[in-house]
Design a protein around this motif. Structure first.
Motif, PDB file in Angstrom:
ATOM      1  N   MET A  14       0.808  -1.210   0.000  1.00  0.00           N
ATOM      2  CA  MET A  14       0.000   0.000   0.000  1.00  0.00           C
ATOM      3  C   MET A  14       0.843   1.262   0.000  1.00  0.00           C
ATOM      4  SD  MET A  14      -3.455  -0.214   0.598  1.00  0.00           S
ATOM      5  CE  MET A  14      -4.676  -1.317   1.157  1.00  0.00           C
ATOM      6  N   ILE A  15       2.143   1.128   0.013  1.00  0.00           N
ATOM      7  CA  ILE A  15       2.983   2.318   0.064  1.00  0.00           C
ATOM      8  C   ILE A  15       2.965   3.074  -1.263  1.00  0.00           C
ATOM      9  CG2 ILE A  15       5.199   1.326  -0.614  1.00  0.00           C
ATOM     10  CD1 ILE A  15       6.325   2.874   1.859  1.00  0.00           C
ATOM     11  N   GLN A  16       2.506   2.445  -2.342  1.00  0.00           N
ATOM     12  CA  GLN A  16       2.506   3.101  -3.646  1.00  0.00           C
ATOM     13  C   GLN A  16       1.181   3.818  -3.923  1.00  0.00           C
ATOM     14  OE1 GLN A  16       2.417  -0.173  -3.167  1.00  0.00           O
ATOM     15  NE2 GLN A  16       0.908  -1.097  -4.492  1.00  0.00           N
ATOM     16  N   ARG A  17       0.364   4.034  -2.937  1.00  0.00           N
ATOM     17  CA  ARG A  17      -0.924   4.683  -3.114  1.00  0.00           C
ATOM     18  C   ARG A  17      -0.773   6.198  -3.278  1.00  0.00           C
ATOM     19  NH1 ARG A  17      -4.595   1.569  -4.757  1.00  0.00           N
ATOM     20  NH2 ARG A  17      -6.121   2.940  -3.865  1.00  0.00           N
ATOM     21  N   ILE A  18      -1.865   6.852  -3.667  1.00  0.00           N
ATOM     22  CA  ILE A  18      -1.845   8.289  -3.956  1.00  0.00           C
ATOM     23  C   ILE A  18      -1.596   9.114  -2.695  1.00  0.00           C
ATOM     24  CG2 ILE A  18      -4.350   8.573  -3.778  1.00  0.00           C
ATOM     25  CD1 ILE A  18      -2.058  10.366  -6.277  1.00  0.00           C
ATOM     26  N   GLN A  19      -2.049   8.597  -1.533  1.00  0.00           N
ATOM     27  CA  GLN A  19      -1.825   9.353  -0.302  1.00  0.00           C
ATOM     28  C   GLN A  19      -0.330   9.462   0.022  1.00  0.00           C
ATOM     29  OE1 GLN A  19      -3.918   6.691  -0.357  1.00  0.00           O
ATOM     30  NE2 GLN A  19      -3.354   5.216   1.214  1.00  0.00           N
ATOM     31  N   THR A  20       0.452   8.493  -0.414  1.00  0.00           N
ATOM     32  CA  THR A  20       1.900   8.577  -0.223  1.00  0.00           C
ATOM     33  C   THR A  20       2.467   9.729  -1.042  1.00  0.00           C
ATOM     34  OG1 THR A  20       1.964   6.191   0.105  1.00  0.00           O
ATOM     35  CG2 THR A  20       4.038   7.280  -0.369  1.00  0.00           C
ATOM     36  N   VAL A  21       1.975   9.899  -2.236  1.00  0.00           N
ATOM     37  CA  VAL A  21       2.431  11.018  -3.078  1.00  0.00           C
ATOM     38  C   VAL A  21       2.045  12.344  -2.423  1.00  0.00           C
ATOM     39  CG1 VAL A  21       2.181  12.128  -5.324  1.00  0.00           C
ATOM     40  CG2 VAL A  21       2.314   9.637  -5.167  1.00  0.00           C
ATOM     41  N   TYR A  22       0.813  12.430  -1.914  1.00  0.00           N
ATOM     42  CA  TYR A  22       0.379  13.649  -1.242  1.00  0.00           C
ATOM     43  C   TYR A  22       1.281  13.959  -0.043  1.00  0.00           C
ATOM     44  CZ  TYR A  22      -4.043  13.408  -3.841  1.00  0.00           C
ATOM     45  OH  TYR A  22      -4.996  13.365  -4.808  1.00  0.00           O
ATOM     46  N   LEU A  23       1.571  12.956   0.764  1.00  0.00           N
ATOM     47  CA  LEU A  23       2.373  13.178   1.962  1.00  0.00           C
ATOM     48  C   LEU A  23       3.830  13.501   1.622  1.00  0.00           C
ATOM     49  CD1 LEU A  23       0.788  10.444   4.226  1.00  0.00           C
ATOM     50  CD2 LEU A  23       0.506  12.908   4.428  1.00  0.00           C
ATOM     51  N   LEU A  24       4.350  12.929   0.543  1.00  0.00           N
ATOM     52  CA  LEU A  24       5.702  13.289   0.106  1.00  0.00           C
ATOM     53  C   LEU A  24       5.761  14.737  -0.375  1.00  0.00           C
ATOM     54  CD1 LEU A  24       6.965  10.098  -1.746  1.00  0.00           C
ATOM     55  CD2 LEU A  24       7.891  11.116   0.333  1.00  0.00           C
ATOM     56  N   ILE A  25       4.727  15.178  -1.069  1.00  0.00           N
ATOM     57  CA  ILE A  25       4.672  16.577  -1.509  1.00  0.00           C
ATOM     58  C   ILE A  25       4.567  17.496  -0.297  1.00  0.00           C
ATOM     59  CG2 ILE A  25       3.321  18.274  -2.789  1.00  0.00           C
ATOM     60  CD1 ILE A  25       2.608  16.012  -4.753  1.00  0.00           C
ATOM     61  N   VAL A  26       3.780  17.100   0.708  1.00  0.00           N
ATOM     62  CA  VAL A  26       3.681  17.877   1.950  1.00  0.00           C
ATOM     63  C   VAL A  26       5.054  18.018   2.593  1.00  0.00           C
ATOM     64  CG1 VAL A  26       2.808  17.779   4.321  1.00  0.00           C
ATOM     65  CG2 VAL A  26       1.254  17.404   2.424  1.00  0.00           C
ATOM     66  N   THR A  27       5.798  16.925   2.637  1.00  0.00           N
ATOM     67  CA  THR A  27       7.137  16.961   3.221  1.00  0.00           C
ATOM     68  C   THR A  27       8.039  17.938   2.472  1.00  0.00           C
ATOM     69  OG1 THR A  27       6.896  14.657   3.924  1.00  0.00           O
ATOM     70  CG2 THR A  27       9.127  15.546   3.823  1.00  0.00           C
ATOM     71  N   GLY A  28       8.026  17.877   1.164  1.00  0.00           N
ATOM     72  CA  GLY A  28       8.844  18.793   0.364  1.00  0.00           C
ATOM     73  C   GLY A  28       8.446  20.246   0.547  1.00  0.00           C
ATOM     74  N   LEU A  29       7.141  20.501   0.596  1.00  0.00           N
ATOM     75  CA  LEU A  29       6.675  21.873   0.787  1.00  0.00           C
ATOM     76  C   LEU A  29       7.069  22.428   2.145  1.00  0.00           C
ATOM     77  CD1 LEU A  29       3.092  21.710  -0.783  1.00  0.00           C
ATOM     78  CD2 LEU A  29       5.112  22.831  -1.715  1.00  0.00           C
ATOM     79  N   LEU A  30       7.001  21.594   3.178  1.00  0.00           N
ATOM     80  CA  LEU A  30       7.338  22.065   4.514  1.00  0.00           C
ATOM     81  C   LEU A  30       8.838  22.307   4.667  1.00  0.00           C
ATOM     82  CD1 LEU A  30       4.894  19.936   6.666  1.00  0.00           C
ATOM     83  CD2 LEU A  30       4.708  22.340   6.028  1.00  0.00           C
ATOM     84  N   ILE A  31       9.653  21.469   4.028  1.00  0.00           N
ATOM     85  CA  ILE A  31      11.100  21.710   4.057  1.00  0.00           C
ATOM     86  C   ILE A  31      11.423  23.014   3.328  1.00  0.00           C
ATOM     87  CG2 ILE A  31      13.310  20.853   3.180  1.00  0.00           C
ATOM     88  CD1 ILE A  31      12.298  18.028   3.835  1.00  0.00           C
ATOM     89  N   THR A  32      10.737  23.255   2.224  1.00  0.00           N
ATOM     90  CA  THR A  32      10.932  24.505   1.492  1.00  0.00           C
ATOM     91  C   THR A  32      10.493  25.702   2.333  1.00  0.00           C
ATOM     92  OG1 THR A  32      10.534  23.320  -0.570  1.00  0.00           O
ATOM     93  CG2 THR A  32      10.387  25.718  -0.651  1.00  0.00           C
ATOM     94  N   ALA A  33       9.379  25.560   3.050  1.00  0.00           N
ATOM     95  CA  ALA A  33       8.888  26.652   3.894  1.00  0.00           C
ATOM     96  C   ALA A  33       9.841  26.956   5.046  1.00  0.00           C
ATOM     97  CB  ALA A  33       7.504  26.318   4.435  1.00  0.00           C
ATOM     98  N   MET A  34      10.566  25.932   5.511  1.00  0.00           N
ATOM     99  CA  MET A  34      11.543  26.162   6.580  1.00  0.00           C
ATOM    100  C   MET A  34      12.722  27.002   6.101  1.00  0.00           C
ATOM    101  SD  MET A  34      12.045  22.779   8.880  1.00  0.00           S
ATOM    102  CE  MET A  34      11.614  21.480   7.753  1.00  0.00           C
ATOM    103  N   CYS A  35      13.076  26.848   4.841  1.00  0.00           N
ATOM    104  CA  CYS A  35      14.286  27.479   4.319  1.00  0.00           C
ATOM    105  C   CYS A  35      14.054  28.882   3.748  1.00  0.00           C
ATOM    106  CB  CYS A  35      14.897  26.594   3.229  1.00  0.00           C
ATOM    107  SG  CYS A  35      15.391  24.974   3.837  1.00  0.00           S
ATOM    108  N   LEU A  36      12.885  29.140   3.225  1.00  0.00           N
ATOM    109  CA  LEU A  36      12.623  30.413   2.548  1.00  0.00           C
ATOM    110  C   LEU A  36      12.007  31.434   3.503  1.00  0.00           C
ATOM    111  CD1 LEU A  36      11.173  29.126  -0.813  1.00  0.00           C
ATOM    112  CD2 LEU A  36      13.450  29.997  -0.373  1.00  0.00           C
ATOM    113  N   PRO A  37      12.188  32.731   3.218  1.00  0.00           N
ATOM    114  CA  PRO A  37      11.565  33.758   4.064  1.00  0.00           C
ATOM    115  C   PRO A  37      10.054  33.804   3.875  1.00  0.00           C
ATOM    116  CG  PRO A  37      12.875  34.762   2.320  1.00  0.00           C
ATOM    117  CD  PRO A  37      13.069  33.295   2.211  1.00  0.00           C
ATOM    118  N   MET A  38       9.361  34.008   4.997  1.00  0.00           N
ATOM    119  CA  MET A  38       7.902  34.080   4.966  1.00  0.00           C
ATOM    120  C   MET A  38       7.416  35.462   4.571  1.00  0.00           C
ATOM    121  SD  MET A  38       7.166  32.047   8.453  1.00  0.00           S
ATOM    122  CE  MET A  38       8.492  32.850   9.327  1.00  0.00           C
ATOM    123  N   GLY A  39       8.268  36.430   4.731  1.00  0.00           N
ATOM    124  CA  GLY A  39       7.902  37.790   4.388  1.00  0.00           C
ATOM    125  C   GLY A  39       9.075  38.706   4.639  1.00  0.00           C
ATOM    126  N   TYR A  40       8.839  39.984   4.416  1.00  0.00           N
ATOM    127  CA  TYR A  40       9.901  40.980   4.545  1.00  0.00           C
ATOM    128  C   TYR A  40       9.360  42.186   5.288  1.00  0.00           C
ATOM    129  CZ  TYR A  40      11.901  38.147   0.827  1.00  0.00           C
ATOM    130  OH  TYR A  40      12.365  37.091   0.089  1.00  0.00           O
TER     131      TYR A  40
END
Length: 147
Positions: free
Chosen positions: A1-27
């Motif tokens: 079941m690891i190849q299901r669509i929810q795994t793709v969603y959660l992997l994208i969530v992980t990537g987005l959150l890592i990106t949010a940690m590194c980039l500025p939220m505002g100025y």
């Protein structure tokens, strides 16, 4: 079941959150120039203001998203963890607003960075993951009933 669509969603969530940690939220913009407001802190008027709480929330949410991927054998726990992750991200926005109002002066103007919307996209993907996990649970229960 690891190849299901929810795994793709959660992997994208992980990537987005890592990106949010590194980039500025505002100025913040004042007479001294433009200061980037990142998850770890901001330097305003020669003083470094730490906002490590925002970084910790994003880091915890990233860890929960990665751990949730490997809970595919226990779908109800996977749903609970994904909902918990969404609540963490709502708490992130509440903490962001608290830090924003604490750091804002009358002389400062704030310009929102595009990285601020990444946790919101993660919340939407978490909702899609919960729906996909729920569909899998219904499908498994229906197959058990037929046996």
């Amino acid at each position: 079941m690891i190849q299901r669509i929810q795994t793709v969603y959660l992997l994208i969530v992980t990537g987005l959150l890592i990106t949010a940690m590194c980039l500025p939220m505002g100025y913040f913009t004042d007479t001294m120039g433009e200061h980037s407001f990142k998850a770890l802190g901001i330097e305003l008027n020669g003083a470094y203001e730490s906002t490590w709480g925002l970084f910790c929330i994003l880091l915890l949410s990233t860890i929960v998203a990665v751990a949730t991927i490997f809970l595919y054998k226990n779908r109800m726990l996977q749903i609970r963890m994904t909902i918990f992750n969404s609540l963490l991200l709502v708490g992130y926005y509440i903490a962001f607003l608290a830090f924003y109002f604490a750091l804002k002066n009358d002389a400062n103007m704030f310009r929102v960075g595009w990285a601020l919307c990444l946790p919101l996209v993660s919340i939407i993907l978490n909702i899609l993951a919960v729906r996909a996990i729920g569909r899998d649970e219904v499908m498994v229960k229906a197959a058990d009933r037929l046996r």
